[in-house]
Design a protein around this motif. Sequence first.
Motif, PDB file in Angstrom:
ATOM      1  N   GLY A  96       0.798  -1.223   0.000  1.00  0.00           N
ATOM      2  CA  GLY A  96       0.000   0.000   0.000  1.00  0.00           C
ATOM      3  C   GLY A  96       0.831   1.273   0.000  1.00  0.00           C
ATOM      4  O   GLY A  96       0.287   2.363  -0.023  1.00  0.00           O
ATOM      5  N   GLY A  97       2.142   1.125   0.057  1.00  0.00           N
ATOM      6  CA  GLY A  97       3.023   2.287   0.063  1.00  0.00           C
ATOM      7  C   GLY A  97       2.975   3.069   1.366  1.00  0.00           C
ATOM      8  O   GLY A  97       3.318   4.241   1.406  1.00  0.00           O
ATOM      9  N   ASP A  98       2.561   2.411   2.439  1.00  0.00           N
ATOM     10  CA  ASP A  98       2.442   3.063   3.740  1.00  0.00           C
ATOM     11  C   ASP A  98       3.831   3.287   4.332  1.00  0.00           C
ATOM     12  O   ASP A  98       4.542   2.345   4.652  1.00  0.00           O
ATOM     13  N   THR A  99       4.197   4.535   4.475  1.00  0.00           N
ATOM     14  CA  THR A  99       5.534   4.859   4.979  1.00  0.00           C
ATOM     15  C   THR A  99       5.506   5.512   6.350  1.00  0.00           C
ATOM     16  O   THR A  99       6.507   6.067   6.785  1.00  0.00           O
ATOM     17  N   HIS A 100       4.366   5.468   7.041  1.00  0.00           N
ATOM     18  CA  HIS A 100       4.254   6.124   8.349  1.00  0.00           C
ATOM     19  C   HIS A 100       4.015   5.103   9.449  1.00  0.00           C
ATOM     20  O   HIS A 100       3.274   4.136   9.272  1.00  0.00           O
ATOM     21  N   GLY A 101       4.660   5.324  10.575  1.00  0.00           N
ATOM     22  CA  GLY A 101       4.413   4.522  11.764  1.00  0.00           C
ATOM     23  C   GLY A 101       5.086   3.163  11.762  1.00  0.00           C
ATOM     24  O   GLY A 101       5.816   2.795  10.845  1.00  0.00           O
ATOM     25  N   VAL A 102       4.830   2.427  12.844  1.00  0.00           N
ATOM     26  CA  VAL A 102       5.349   1.069  13.005  1.00  0.00           C
ATOM     27  C   VAL A 102       4.303   0.121  12.421  1.00  0.00           C
ATOM     28  O   VAL A 102       3.152   0.120  12.840  1.00  0.00           O
ATOM     29  N   ARG A 103       4.701  -0.664  11.443  1.00  0.00           N
ATOM     30  CA  ARG A 103       3.806  -1.631  10.799  1.00  0.00           C
ATOM     31  C   ARG A 103       4.570  -2.932  10.625  1.00  0.00           C
ATOM     32  O   ARG A 103       5.715  -2.927  10.186  1.00  0.00           O
ATOM     33  N   GLY A 104       3.956  -4.028  10.953  1.00  0.00           N
ATOM     34  CA  GLY A 104       4.606  -5.319  10.791  1.00  0.00           C
ATOM     35  C   GLY A 104       5.873  -5.473  11.603  1.00  0.00           C
ATOM     36  O   GLY A 104       6.769  -6.231  11.239  1.00  0.00           O
ATOM     37  N   GLY A 105       5.969  -4.746  12.700  1.00  0.00           N
ATOM     38  CA  GLY A 105       7.136  -4.836  13.562  1.00  0.00           C
ATOM     39  C   GLY A 105       8.329  -4.035  13.085  1.00  0.00           C
ATOM     40  O   GLY A 105       9.434  -4.199  13.604  1.00  0.00           O
ATOM     41  N   MET A 106       8.124  -3.157  12.112  1.00  0.00           N
ATOM     42  CA  MET A 106       9.235  -2.364  11.578  1.00  0.00           C
ATOM     43  C   MET A 106       8.860  -0.888  11.552  1.00  0.00           C
ATOM     44  O   MET A 106       7.718  -0.530  11.274  1.00  0.00           O
ATOM     45  N   THR A 107       9.861  -0.056  11.812  1.00  0.00           N
ATOM     46  CA  THR A 107       9.650   1.390  11.750  1.00  0.00           C
ATOM     47  C   THR A 107       9.697   1.839  10.298  1.00  0.00           C
ATOM     48  O   THR A 107      10.048   1.068   9.400  1.00  0.00           O
ATOM     49  N   GLU A 108       9.370   3.101  10.093  1.00  0.00           N
ATOM     50  CA  GLU A 108       9.400   3.688   8.754  1.00  0.00           C
ATOM     51  C   GLU A 108      10.784   3.523   8.122  1.00  0.00           C
ATOM     52  O   GLU A 108      10.905   3.159   6.946  1.00  0.00           O
ATOM     53  N   GLU A 109      11.815   3.795   8.922  1.00  0.00           N
ATOM     54  CA  GLU A 109      13.186   3.733   8.417  1.00  0.00           C
ATOM     55  C   GLU A 109      13.586   2.298   8.078  1.00  0.00           C
ATOM     56  O   GLU A 109      14.321   2.061   7.122  1.00  0.00           O
ATOM     57  N   GLU A 110      13.130   1.355   8.869  1.00  0.00           N
ATOM     58  CA  GLU A 110      13.466  -0.058   8.619  1.00  0.00           C
ATOM     59  C   GLU A 110      12.744  -0.596   7.389  1.00  0.00           C
ATOM     60  O   GLU A 110      13.254  -1.476   6.700  1.00  0.00           O
TER      61      GLU A 110
END
Length: 188
Positions: free
Chosen positions: A71-85
Amino acid sequence: MIPTTFSPARHRSLGDHTWQDQAVCRSTEYNPVDPEIFFPEPDETAWITAAKSLCGQCPVRRTCLDAALEGGDTHGVRGGMTEEERAPLHEKLASRLDYSRVNATIAGRDVHLTKAERRAVVHAAYRHGLSEQRLAWLLKVTEEHAQKLYRETRRALRNRDLKKSPQATAPSETDGERLGREDFGAAA
């Protein structure tokens, strides 16, 4: 080199959001979760740690990560990973080749596919002898487009086989004599 995976994960179907009901981050009467914990500022390490620890317990963490990437979601912690990760994964997503997704698609599931995975589906469908109508249904394309994909696959396989075959060598001259048309039989 194209990254390849063989994960046995159950992939979400196109438009499927039912996996969210199983997410640990879903707030319920008995499990109140503040959604803001998943959108910390970069220096809020305690919130990041707390969000990641919740994700670590989640049965749909992989599906959540896939949804964020697809979905191109680049904000927040998702799936156990931060935006930077997740950033490097976003960059590599287009070349992802996950054979479990290819197999799920061949089996008839509507799975999100990358371009590399779509090519693999075409190749697998061709090798398994699936009809052009079935390929069109699997990839949600027209039958004419499926025919074109099969033509391209046949051509690519033929060209690959031609490259593998030993190169034909020119006939050598024997005893200083040139070979003539008669030496090659009726086919010449």
